[in-house]
Design a protein around this motif. Structure first.
Motif: not given
Length: 188
Positions: A127-135, A176-188
């Protein structure tokens, strides 16, 4: 809800303070959550709520009763948040917004369905990583993603709030979803 909102707005326009107070009660939490999601700062979110209702009160004569009240108030709140983000952009720092318990939002107070502490920690980190990614979303995608997924507005409502065509909203939501997906792939 739409008819109630419109009726309350009409009464408030005629000077009925109780009707305006009822509008505040109906929308203060929704506007706060919108502002907090966009600004990641409790104090600023509270200021946005106050400023939103001040603008609503002073501009009630401009409210078009053919329009949904919720769309109108979300537009005011969203625009105030975007203005605040633009002003903040100059000296933006990831550490600057975190202060006195800022990391505690309503997500962290939700009871967990997970049974083990390990699963709870993993869920909290996710959740924290998703929140940070949205930020970290670019400004033009951030408002659309927050309004769609955190405020649960329809594409048409978001289009009305942001005064943009639905096709633009769809495009920004997709990017925005693509940006989040790529961002989250890096951290998760």
């Amino acid at each position: 809800m739409n008819q109630l909102d419109t009726r309350l707005a009409k009464l408030a326009r005629q000077g009925d303070r109780a009707a305006f107070a009822e509008l505040v009660e109906l929308y203060k939490e929704k506007i706060y959550h919108l502002a907090y999601r966009m600004l990641q700062n409790r104090h600023e979110a509270e200021e946005i709520v106050q400023e939103t209702f001040l603008r609503v009160y002073t501009n009630l004569d401009r409210f078009d009763e053919e329009q949904k009240f919720s769309t109108w108030i979300y537009r005011i709140g969203t625009n105030l948040c975007i203005d605040r983000l633009r002003k903040r952009k100059v000296n933006y720092s990831l550490d600057a917004e975190m202060g006195e318990g800022e990391g505690n939002d309503w997500y962290s107070t939700l009871p967990s369905r997970e049974e083990t502490p390990d699963q709870q920690v993993l869920l909290s980190e996710t959740r924290s990583q998703i929140r940070d990614s949205i930020e970290t979303l670019p400004e033009k995608y951030k408002a659309v993603v927050i309004l769609r997924y955190l405020q649960d507005l329809s594409l048409q409502e978001i289009s009305e709030v942001l005064s943009m065509p639905v096709t633009t909203i769809k495009t920004r939501l997709h990017r925005g979803r693509e940006f989040l997906r790529k961002k989250l792939e890096q951290v998760l």
